[in-house]
Scaffold this motif. Structure first.
Motif, PDB file in Angstrom:
ATOM      1  N   GLN A 119       0.845  -1.195   0.000  1.00 27.46           N
ATOM      2  CA  GLN A 119       0.000   0.000   0.000  1.00 27.46           C
ATOM      3  C   GLN A 119       0.883   1.248   0.000  1.00 27.46           C
ATOM      4  O   GLN A 119       1.810   1.363   0.782  1.00 27.46           O
ATOM      5  CB  GLN A 119      -0.896   0.007   1.234  1.00 27.46           C
ATOM      6  CG  GLN A 119      -1.825   1.208   1.299  1.00 27.46           C
ATOM      7  CD  GLN A 119      -2.567   1.291   2.624  1.00 27.46           C
ATOM      8  OE1 GLN A 119      -2.296   0.542   3.537  1.00 27.46           O
ATOM      9  NE2 GLN A 119      -3.508   2.222   2.710  1.00 27.46           N
ATOM     10  N   LYS A 120       0.567   2.160  -0.915  1.00 31.66           N
ATOM     11  CA  LYS A 120       1.308   3.394  -0.978  1.00 31.66           C
ATOM     12  C   LYS A 120       0.983   4.243   0.244  1.00 31.66           C
ATOM     13  O   LYS A 120      -0.124   4.196   0.770  1.00 31.66           O
ATOM     14  CB  LYS A 120       0.954   4.160  -2.247  1.00 31.66           C
ATOM     15  CG  LYS A 120       1.453   3.516  -3.527  1.00 31.66           C
ATOM     16  CD  LYS A 120       1.103   4.374  -4.717  1.00 31.66           C
ATOM     17  CE  LYS A 120       1.574   3.733  -6.005  1.00 31.66           C
ATOM     18  NZ  LYS A 120       1.189   4.562  -7.183  1.00 31.66           N
ATOM     19  N   GLU A 141      -2.009   8.065  -1.484  1.00 27.35           N
ATOM     20  CA  GLU A 141      -2.575   7.633  -2.758  1.00 27.35           C
ATOM     21  C   GLU A 141      -3.519   8.668  -3.336  1.00 27.35           C
ATOM     22  O   GLU A 141      -4.357   9.241  -2.625  1.00 27.35           O
ATOM     23  CB  GLU A 141      -3.327   6.311  -2.576  1.00 27.35           C
ATOM     24  CG  GLU A 141      -2.426   5.133  -2.260  1.00 27.35           C
ATOM     25  CD  GLU A 141      -3.035   3.797  -2.641  1.00 27.35           C
ATOM     26  OE1 GLU A 141      -3.121   2.931  -1.760  1.00 27.35           O
ATOM     27  OE2 GLU A 141      -3.422   3.623  -3.820  1.00 27.35           O
ATOM     28  N   GLN A 142      -3.369   8.871  -4.626  1.00 22.74           N
ATOM     29  CA  GLN A 142      -4.253   9.749  -5.372  1.00 22.74           C
ATOM     30  C   GLN A 142      -4.602   9.082  -6.682  1.00 22.74           C
ATOM     31  O   GLN A 142      -3.767   8.378  -7.266  1.00 22.74           O
ATOM     32  CB  GLN A 142      -3.565  11.093  -5.694  1.00 22.74           C
ATOM     33  CG  GLN A 142      -3.197  11.944  -4.510  1.00 22.74           C
ATOM     34  CD  GLN A 142      -2.555  13.228  -4.974  1.00 22.74           C
ATOM     35  OE1 GLN A 142      -1.349  13.419  -4.885  1.00 22.74           O
ATOM     36  NE2 GLN A 142      -3.388  14.145  -5.444  1.00 22.74           N
ATOM     37  N   ASN A 143      -5.797   9.354  -7.182  1.00 22.65           N
ATOM     38  CA  ASN A 143      -6.160   8.902  -8.515  1.00 22.65           C
ATOM     39  C   ASN A 143      -5.405   9.769  -9.519  1.00 22.65           C
ATOM     40  O   ASN A 143      -5.416  10.988  -9.432  1.00 22.65           O
ATOM     41  CB  ASN A 143      -7.671   9.067  -8.706  1.00 22.65           C
ATOM     42  CG  ASN A 143      -8.158   8.431  -9.995  1.00 22.65           C
ATOM     43  OD1 ASN A 143      -7.523   8.556 -11.041  1.00 22.65           O
ATOM     44  ND2 ASN A 143      -9.271   7.742  -9.914  1.00 22.65           N
ATOM     45  N   SER A 144      -4.732   9.134 -10.466  1.00 21.14           N
ATOM     46  CA  SER A 144      -3.886   9.903 -11.381  1.00 21.14           C
ATOM     47  C   SER A 144      -4.678  10.735 -12.380  1.00 21.14           C
ATOM     48  O   SER A 144      -4.152  11.689 -12.967  1.00 21.14           O
ATOM     49  CB  SER A 144      -2.942   8.965 -12.129  1.00 21.14           C
ATOM     50  OG  SER A 144      -3.681   8.038 -12.888  1.00 21.14           O
ATOM     51  N   CYS A 152      -7.561  12.169  -1.696  1.00 21.20           N
ATOM     52  CA  CYS A 152      -6.251  11.647  -1.308  1.00 21.20           C
ATOM     53  C   CYS A 152      -6.442  10.798  -0.048  1.00 21.20           C
ATOM     54  O   CYS A 152      -7.145  11.214   0.882  1.00 21.20           O
ATOM     55  CB  CYS A 152      -5.314  12.820  -1.045  1.00 21.20           C
ATOM     56  SG  CYS A 152      -3.729  12.424  -0.298  1.00 21.20           S
ATOM     57  N   TYR A 168      -4.268   8.337   2.942  1.00 21.16           N
ATOM     58  CA  TYR A 168      -2.932   8.128   3.483  1.00 21.16           C
ATOM     59  C   TYR A 168      -2.950   6.972   4.463  1.00 21.16           C
ATOM     60  O   TYR A 168      -3.994   6.625   5.020  1.00 21.16           O
ATOM     61  CB  TYR A 168      -2.406   9.400   4.139  1.00 21.16           C
ATOM     62  CG  TYR A 168      -3.252   9.920   5.282  1.00 21.16           C
ATOM     63  CD1 TYR A 168      -4.339  10.755   5.044  1.00 21.16           C
ATOM     64  CD2 TYR A 168      -2.969   9.577   6.603  1.00 21.16           C
ATOM     65  CE1 TYR A 168      -5.115  11.226   6.083  1.00 21.16           C
ATOM     66  CE2 TYR A 168      -3.740  10.045   7.651  1.00 21.16           C
ATOM     67  CZ  TYR A 168      -4.818  10.878   7.378  1.00 21.16           C
ATOM     68  OH  TYR A 168      -5.589  11.337   8.407  1.00 21.16           O
ATOM     69  N   SER A 169      -1.802   6.361   4.678  1.00 19.18           N
ATOM     70  CA  SER A 169      -1.753   5.137   5.470  1.00 19.18           C
ATOM     71  C   SER A 169      -1.311   5.339   6.918  1.00 19.18           C
ATOM     72  O   SER A 169      -1.654   4.525   7.782  1.00 19.18           O
ATOM     73  CB  SER A 169      -0.817   4.134   4.790  1.00 19.18           C
ATOM     74  OG  SER A 169       0.488   4.671   4.690  1.00 19.18           O
ATOM     75  N   GLY A 197       1.862  12.293  -2.775  1.00 16.53           N
ATOM     76  CA  GLY A 197       1.199  11.421  -3.722  1.00 16.53           C
ATOM     77  C   GLY A 197       1.721  11.715  -5.112  1.00 16.53           C
ATOM     78  O   GLY A 197       2.465  12.691  -5.327  1.00 16.53           O
ATOM     79  N   THR A 198       1.331  10.890  -6.073  1.00 12.26           N
ATOM     80  CA  THR A 198       1.820  11.077  -7.436  1.00 12.26           C
ATOM     81  C   THR A 198       1.010  12.117  -8.200  1.00 12.26           C
ATOM     82  O   THR A 198       1.365  12.471  -9.318  1.00 12.26           O
ATOM     83  CB  THR A 198       1.817   9.754  -8.206  1.00 12.26           C
ATOM     84  OG1 THR A 198       0.521   9.177  -8.129  1.00 12.26           O
ATOM     85  CG2 THR A 198       2.842   8.791  -7.626  1.00 12.26           C
TER      86      THR A 198
END
Lengths: 115, 111
Positions: free
Chosen positions: B1-2, B5-8, B23, B25-26, B102-103
């Motif tokens: 798991q990142k 995380e974001q949807n690109s 967004c 987060y873990s 995130g990316t």
């Protein structure tokens, strides 16, 4: 407010050549300083950070190094560039005296292409 | 798991609509949350920071934080073509003690 300068703006270097990127900050004292790399299509990767002169923490083992010879100067170097070193290099800072959790501001960046 | 995380995307919205960027987060110990905007070929610029649960508004932008569900969102009202950019979510992780990005989500506002 602080201003971050980076140079050069763009750089094309052959594999195996040395590298020196410079970042200077105006408008604040004793900032925390950071070097990030953003590869094409990827997120920001923290490379180094510094909380004071001569204090450098490395986040990722690699052929890069960083130095902080003055309070508001941060230098990223390499003795021999690899193809994988290509990317957008960003210097960032927090205001002087702030917690490390506080806002980071970015410079304009240096786009490095290694051929 | 990142960690963040974001949807690109791309997320495409018509001009004048509300754009919603999310967004997750873990790290439950995360303390500070940021949204940056990055135009193509340029460096990230800060839009908003948020530290407490709830909403924070600044002009057309509203950041929302829900620590229990571990997500942070950014709403852009009255979207303009000039809002077209990649939006980066950044979280200061309690465990990692560094800012994790995130990316990014690419937003395209159609005139």
């Amino acid at each position: 407010s602080q201003t971050i300068h980076q140079w050069p703006a763009t750089l094309v270097q052959p594999v195996g050549s040395p590298l020196s990127l410079e970042c200077t900050v105006e408008g604040t004292s004793n900032p925390n300083l950071y070097w990030y790399r953003q590869a094409a299509g990827r997120g920001l990767q923290l490379l180094f950070y510094s909380v004071g002169i001569g204090q450098i923490s490395s986040e990722v083992p690699q052929n890069l190094s960083a130095s902080r010879p003055q309070d508001r100067q941060f230098i990223l170097s390499s003795k021999k560039l690899l193809l994988s070193d290509s990317g957008f290099y960003l210097c960032a800072c927090t205001h002087g005296g702030t917690r490390s959790t506080d806002t980071q501001y970015f410079g304009p960046g240096t786009r490095l292409t290694v051929l | 798991q990142k960690e963040v995380e974001q949807n690109s995307g791309p997320l495409s919205v018509p001009e004048g609509a509300i754009a919603s960027l999310n967004c997750t987060y873990s790290d439950r110990g995360s303390q500070s949350f940021f949204w940056y905007r990055q135009y193509s070929g340029k460096s990230p610029e800060l839009i908003m920071s948020i530290y407490s649960n709830g909403d924070k508004e600044d002009g057309r932008f509203t950041a929302q934080l829900n620590k229990a569900s571990q997500y942070v969102s950014l709403l852009i009202r009255d979207s303009q073509p000039s809002d077209s950019a990649t939006y980066l979510c950044a979280v200061y992780g309690g465990a990692t003690n560094k800012l994790i990005f995130g990316t990014g989500t690419l937003l395209a506002v159609q005139p």
